[in-house]
Enzyme design. Structure first.
Site, PDB file in Angstrom:
ATOM      1  CG  ASP A 116      -2.093  -0.878   1.189  1.00 26.17           C
ATOM      2  OD1 ASP A 116      -1.888  -2.106   0.611  1.00 26.17           O
ATOM      3  OD2 ASP A 116      -3.104  -1.035   1.772  1.00 26.17           O
ATOM      4  CE  LYS A 180      -5.256   2.102   2.719  1.00 29.56           C
ATOM      5  NZ  LYS A 180      -4.079   1.300   3.347  1.00 29.56           N
ATOM      6  CE  LYS A 216      -6.828  -1.178   2.645  1.00 30.27           C
ATOM      7  NZ  LYS A 216      -5.473  -1.914   3.059  1.00 30.27           N
TER       8      LYS A 216
END
Length: 277
Positions: A116, A180, A216
């Site tokens: 991430d 995300k 996300k």
């Protein structure tokens, strides 16, 4: 094409579809990145996190931990088919592409399945897309073709939704497998509004460029109602059933307790007591 004026209508339709029941809770558990990114994390805390990821209502999609705990997480989850994720360029979103690439390579060498990456969002918001592209490209190269790269936009720091949409399109164009919302380290995390902007970018990247990417929601997802709304927004924009572990994730820690309770289970996974005591 993204039109900010339609966001409220999309959310209103999703709110009507959202159902916070046991079926939704099990679906949310299956797409959860159970997360601990705290300065006081210890091996014991991470071992307990990995055990929590394996529930009677189904295993979570991944466990997300800081780099020093990646190897421990991989060992603990080897038999459970739960992925290990970690974070890079976290949480500030620095601009040194080589440093981020080296950090990424180190995490992958430790066994991380997913990375991430925090987008250099301050540079992006200042108009410096070249720096953002450089970091994205360097991290994608370090990940190679097999490692999932999720790009954290830090949407709570943006002053309009069109910029959120543009950042998501940029990230997807430069190799993001997921976009995300948040690090969870700023005051504003995921919001339904940012979810609409990002999922619209995902839809448009698919329809216009033939590129698949996932979403996300991270930062502030705390209840089954929260999870139900984000899943309903994804269904509204991408189609019913689109949201699976391959395309959709929640990044959270405390929400698992709420999801288990909705399934009739206590925090430790045992049947919750009924009646009044």
């Amino acid at each position: 094409m993204f039109n900010p004026k339609t966001v409220a209508d999309v959310i209103e339709r999703a709110e009507k579809k959202a159902v916070a029941n046991a079926e939704t809770a099990r679906r949310a558990i299956s797409v959860l990145d159970l997360t601990s990114l705290n300065d006081d994390d210890t091996p014991e805390i991470i071992e307990a996190l990995c055990k929590r990821a394996q529930t009677p209502a189904g295993n979570t999609a991944a466990v997300c931990v800081y780099a020093p705990f990646v190897e421990l997480s991989c060992r603990a989850l080897r038999e459970a088919e739960v992925k290990t994720a970690t974070v890079v360029n976290f949480p500030d979103g620095g601009t040194n592409a080589q440093r981020v690439a080296d950090e990424t390579a180190d995490c992958i060498a430790k066994g991380a399945d997913e990375v991430d990456l925090v987008l250099p969002y301050k540079a992006f918001l200042a108009g410096d897309t070249t720096v953002a592209k450089d970091v994205l490209d360097a991290t994608r190269t370090a990940c190679g073709p097999k490692i999932t790269m999720k790009v954290i936009l830090e949407t709570g720091e943006y002053d309009d939704l069109t910029k959120v949409y543009d950042a998501a399109r940029l990230a997807i164009k430069h190799g993001a497998n997921f976009v995300k919302t948040s690090t969870g380290k700023v005051p504003v995390g995921a919001t339904p509004q940012s979810a609409v902007a990002m999922l619209t970018a995902i839809r448009d990247a698919r329809d216009e460029d033939g590129v698949a990417a996932g979403f996300k929601a991270s930062g502030g997802v705390k209840t089954t109602d929260d999870a139900a709304l984000y899943l309903a927004i994804a269904d509204e924009i991408m189609g019913d059933g689109w949201a699976t572990p391959q395309t959709f994730r929640f990044g959270a820690s405390g929400v698992l307790t709420a999801l288990l309770a909705t399934c009739g289970l206590s925090k430790d996974g045992t049947a919750a007591p009924t009646g009044s005591y």
